[in-house]
Write a protein that holds these residues in place. Sequence first.
Motif, PDB file in Angstrom:
ATOM      1  N   ALA A  24      14.617 -26.010  26.791  1.00 21.30           N
ATOM      2  CA  ALA A  24      15.334 -26.116  25.512  1.00 21.30           C
ATOM      3  C   ALA A  24      16.042 -27.464  25.425  1.00 21.30           C
ATOM      4  O   ALA A  24      16.463 -28.030  26.433  1.00 21.30           O
ATOM      5  N   ASP A  25      16.141 -27.970  24.217  1.00 18.01           N
ATOM      6  CA  ASP A  25      16.958 -29.150  23.939  1.00 18.01           C
ATOM      7  C   ASP A  25      18.205 -28.651  23.219  1.00 18.01           C
ATOM      8  O   ASP A  25      18.105 -27.859  22.276  1.00 18.01           O
ATOM      9  N   PHE A  26      19.373 -29.110  23.664  1.00 18.39           N
ATOM     10  CA  PHE A  26      20.625 -28.652  23.086  1.00 18.39           C
ATOM     11  C   PHE A  26      21.316 -29.749  22.284  1.00 18.39           C
ATOM     12  O   PHE A  26      21.084 -30.931  22.508  1.00 18.39           O
ATOM     13  N   ARG A  27      22.191 -29.315  21.377  1.00 14.76           N
ATOM     14  CA  ARG A  27      23.081 -30.210  20.642  1.00 14.76           C
ATOM     15  C   ARG A  27      24.439 -29.536  20.579  1.00 14.76           C
ATOM     16  O   ARG A  27      24.557 -28.312  20.738  1.00 14.76           O
ATOM     17  N   VAL A  28      25.485 -30.317  20.347  1.00 16.32           N
ATOM     18  CA  VAL A  28      26.834 -29.771  20.185  1.00 16.32           C
ATOM     19  C   VAL A  28      27.281 -30.040  18.756  1.00 16.32           C
ATOM     20  O   VAL A  28      27.200 -31.168  18.277  1.00 16.32           O
ATOM     21  N   THR A  29      27.712 -28.974  18.091  1.00 19.57           N
ATOM     22  CA  THR A  29      28.230 -29.071  16.726  1.00 19.57           C
ATOM     23  C   THR A  29      29.423 -28.136  16.607  1.00 19.57           C
ATOM     24  O   THR A  29      29.348 -26.977  17.030  1.00 19.57           O
ATOM     25  N   GLY A  31      32.096 -27.781  18.228  1.00 16.72           N
ATOM     26  CA  GLY A  31      32.608 -27.209  19.462  1.00 16.72           C
ATOM     27  C   GLY A  31      31.743 -26.150  20.107  1.00 16.72           C
ATOM     28  O   GLY A  31      32.183 -25.461  21.023  1.00 16.72           O
ATOM     29  N   LYS A  32      30.495 -26.015  19.648  1.00 13.20           N
ATOM     30  CA  LYS A  32      29.568 -25.037  20.222  1.00 13.20           C
ATOM     31  C   LYS A  32      28.249 -25.708  20.581  1.00 13.20           C
ATOM     32  O   LYS A  32      27.862 -26.709  19.982  1.00 13.20           O
ATOM     33  N   LEU A  33      27.557 -25.116  21.543  1.00 14.45           N
ATOM     34  CA  LEU A  33      26.260 -25.615  21.992  1.00 14.45           C
ATOM     35  C   LEU A  33      25.157 -24.827  21.309  1.00 14.45           C
ATOM     36  O   LEU A  33      25.184 -23.591  21.309  1.00 14.45           O
ATOM     37  N   TYR A  34      24.203 -25.534  20.731  1.00 12.86           N
ATOM     38  CA  TYR A  34      23.088 -24.897  20.021  1.00 12.86           C
ATOM     39  C   TYR A  34      21.761 -25.396  20.570  1.00 12.86           C
ATOM     40  O   TYR A  34      21.565 -26.600  20.725  1.00 12.86           O
ATOM     41  N   PRO A  35      20.807 -24.487  20.835  1.00 14.06           N
ATOM     42  CA  PRO A  35      19.447 -24.935  21.145  1.00 14.06           C
ATOM     43  C   PRO A  35      18.803 -25.433  19.845  1.00 14.06           C
ATOM     44  O   PRO A  35      18.943 -24.791  18.802  1.00 14.06           O
ATOM     45  N   LEU A  36      18.135 -26.562  19.911  1.00  8.80           N
ATOM     46  CA  LEU A  36      17.566 -27.152  18.699  1.00  8.80           C
ATOM     47  C   LEU A  36      16.483 -26.301  18.070  1.00  8.80           C
ATOM     48  O   LEU A  36      16.323 -26.289  16.865  1.00  8.80           O
ATOM     49  N   SER A  37      15.723 -25.569  18.879  1.00  6.03           N
ATOM     50  CA  SER A  37      14.557 -24.865  18.335  1.00  6.03           C
ATOM     51  C   SER A  37      14.749 -23.358  18.221  1.00  6.03           C
ATOM     52  O   SER A  37      13.798 -22.649  17.960  1.00  6.03           O
ATOM     53  N   ASP A  38      15.944 -22.848  18.406  1.00  3.44           N
ATOM     54  CA  ASP A  38      16.144 -21.398  18.408  1.00  3.44           C
ATOM     55  C   ASP A  38      17.015 -20.979  17.240  1.00  3.44           C
ATOM     56  O   ASP A  38      18.235 -21.044  17.299  1.00  3.44           O
ATOM     57  N   ASP A  39      16.381 -20.533  16.172  1.00  2.66           N
ATOM     58  CA  ASP A  39      17.120 -20.088  15.000  1.00  2.66           C
ATOM     59  C   ASP A  39      17.856 -18.777  15.252  1.00  2.66           C
ATOM     60  O   ASP A  39      18.760 -18.417  14.514  1.00  2.66           O
ATOM     61  N   LYS A  41      19.857 -18.122  17.624  1.00  4.85           N
ATOM     62  CA  LYS A  41      21.178 -18.351  18.214  1.00  4.85           C
ATOM     63  C   LYS A  41      22.034 -19.128  17.216  1.00  4.85           C
ATOM     64  O   LYS A  41      22.624 -20.146  17.521  1.00  4.85           O
ATOM     65  N   ALA A  42      22.120 -18.615  16.007  1.00  2.24           N
ATOM     66  CA  ALA A  42      22.821 -19.305  14.927  1.00  2.24           C
ATOM     67  C   ALA A  42      24.317 -19.443  15.193  1.00  2.24           C
ATOM     68  O   ALA A  42      24.959 -20.344  14.697  1.00  2.24           O
ATOM     69  N   ARG A  43      24.890 -18.549  16.008  1.00  2.00           N
ATOM     70  CA  ARG A  43      26.323 -18.621  16.241  1.00  2.00           C
ATOM     71  C   ARG A  43      26.707 -19.670  17.276  1.00  2.00           C
ATOM     72  O   ARG A  43      27.834 -20.063  17.381  1.00  2.00           O
ATOM     73  N   GLY A  44      25.784 -20.119  18.099  1.00  2.00           N
ATOM     74  CA  GLY A  44      26.066 -21.123  19.125  1.00  2.00           C
ATOM     75  C   GLY A  44      26.703 -20.521  20.360  1.00  2.00           C
ATOM     76  O   GLY A  44      27.104 -19.364  20.378  1.00  2.00           O
ATOM     77  N   TYR A  45      26.761 -21.319  21.431  1.00  2.00           N
ATOM     78  CA  TYR A  45      27.350 -20.900  22.697  1.00  2.00           C
ATOM     79  C   TYR A  45      28.720 -21.532  22.862  1.00  2.00           C
ATOM     80  O   TYR A  45      28.893 -22.730  22.638  1.00  2.00           O
ATOM     81  N   ILE A  73      21.391 -27.379  31.821  1.00  2.00           N
ATOM     82  CA  ILE A  73      22.313 -26.329  31.400  1.00  2.00           C
ATOM     83  C   ILE A  73      21.603 -24.988  31.367  1.00  2.00           C
ATOM     84  O   ILE A  73      20.436 -24.899  30.976  1.00  2.00           O
ATOM     85  N   GLU A  74      22.354 -23.948  31.742  1.00  2.00           N
ATOM     86  CA  GLU A  74      21.865 -22.577  31.595  1.00  2.00           C
ATOM     87  C   GLU A  74      22.941 -21.762  30.894  1.00  2.00           C
ATOM     88  O   GLU A  74      24.122 -21.864  31.216  1.00  2.00           O
ATOM     89  N   THR A  75      22.514 -20.947  29.925  1.00  2.00           N
ATOM     90  CA  THR A  75      23.449 -20.099  29.189  1.00  2.00           C
ATOM     91  C   THR A  75      23.494 -18.708  29.814  1.00  2.00           C
ATOM     92  O   THR A  75      22.611 -18.336  30.599  1.00  2.00           O
ATOM     93  N   THR A  76      24.495 -17.939  29.435  1.00  2.00           N
ATOM     94  CA  THR A  76      24.656 -16.597  30.000  1.00  2.00           C
ATOM     95  C   THR A  76      23.501 -15.666  29.660  1.00  2.00           C
ATOM     96  O   THR A  76      23.249 -14.706  30.379  1.00  2.00           O
ATOM     97  N   ASP A  77      22.786 -15.952  28.564  1.00  2.00           N
ATOM     98  CA  ASP A  77      21.636 -15.103  28.232  1.00  2.00           C
ATOM     99  C   ASP A  77      20.311 -15.702  28.703  1.00  2.00           C
ATOM    100  O   ASP A  77      19.246 -15.289  28.284  1.00  2.00           O
ATOM    101  N   GLY A  78      20.387 -16.702  29.603  1.00  2.00           N
ATOM    102  CA  GLY A  78      19.196 -17.197  30.279  1.00  2.00           C
ATOM    103  C   GLY A  78      18.473 -18.366  29.646  1.00  2.00           C
ATOM    104  O   GLY A  78      17.440 -18.789  30.159  1.00  2.00           O
ATOM    105  N   VAL A  79      18.984 -18.929  28.564  1.00  2.00           N
ATOM    106  CA  VAL A  79      18.345 -20.103  27.977  1.00  2.00           C
ATOM    107  C   VAL A  79      18.656 -21.302  28.869  1.00  2.00           C
ATOM    108  O   VAL A  79      19.813 -21.565  29.194  1.00  2.00           O
TER     109      VAL A  79
END
Length: 114
Positions: A24-29, A31-39, A41-45, A73-79
């Motif tokens: 996954a490629d991530f971005r920060v917006t 104050g949250k981390l978002y995977p670029l290609s995963d719609d 996860k709209a709420r962000g990490y 980076i690894e998220t709590t749900d495994g991304v």
Amino acid sequence: MQDNEKERSLVNVESKLNADGFTADFRVTDGKLYPLSDDNKARGYMPEEVTIVDFYRFEGESNPDDMSILYAIETTDGVKGTIATAFGTYGDTSVDEFLKTVEDLGKNLDKHHK
């Protein structure tokens, strides 16, 4: 993963991380981390949902000011994925601030993913 200098190009490290499942490629917006290609996860990490597994610093060949840092980076749900930013003065402040918060929570540098 931080082998000899020849293998430490950003492209080579990203390729090795991809092979290890960090796809996954991530971005920060906002104050949250978002995977670029995963719609989905709209709420962000939030920072507490993220672990920095490893990081790699790169310096430009001709200009020491041309530095960047790549985070695995690894998220709590495994991304699993990466985010890169310039290191130092030219860094993306939103990425830097988010990752500082994650770093305060602790990094998993056991490299168990190797």
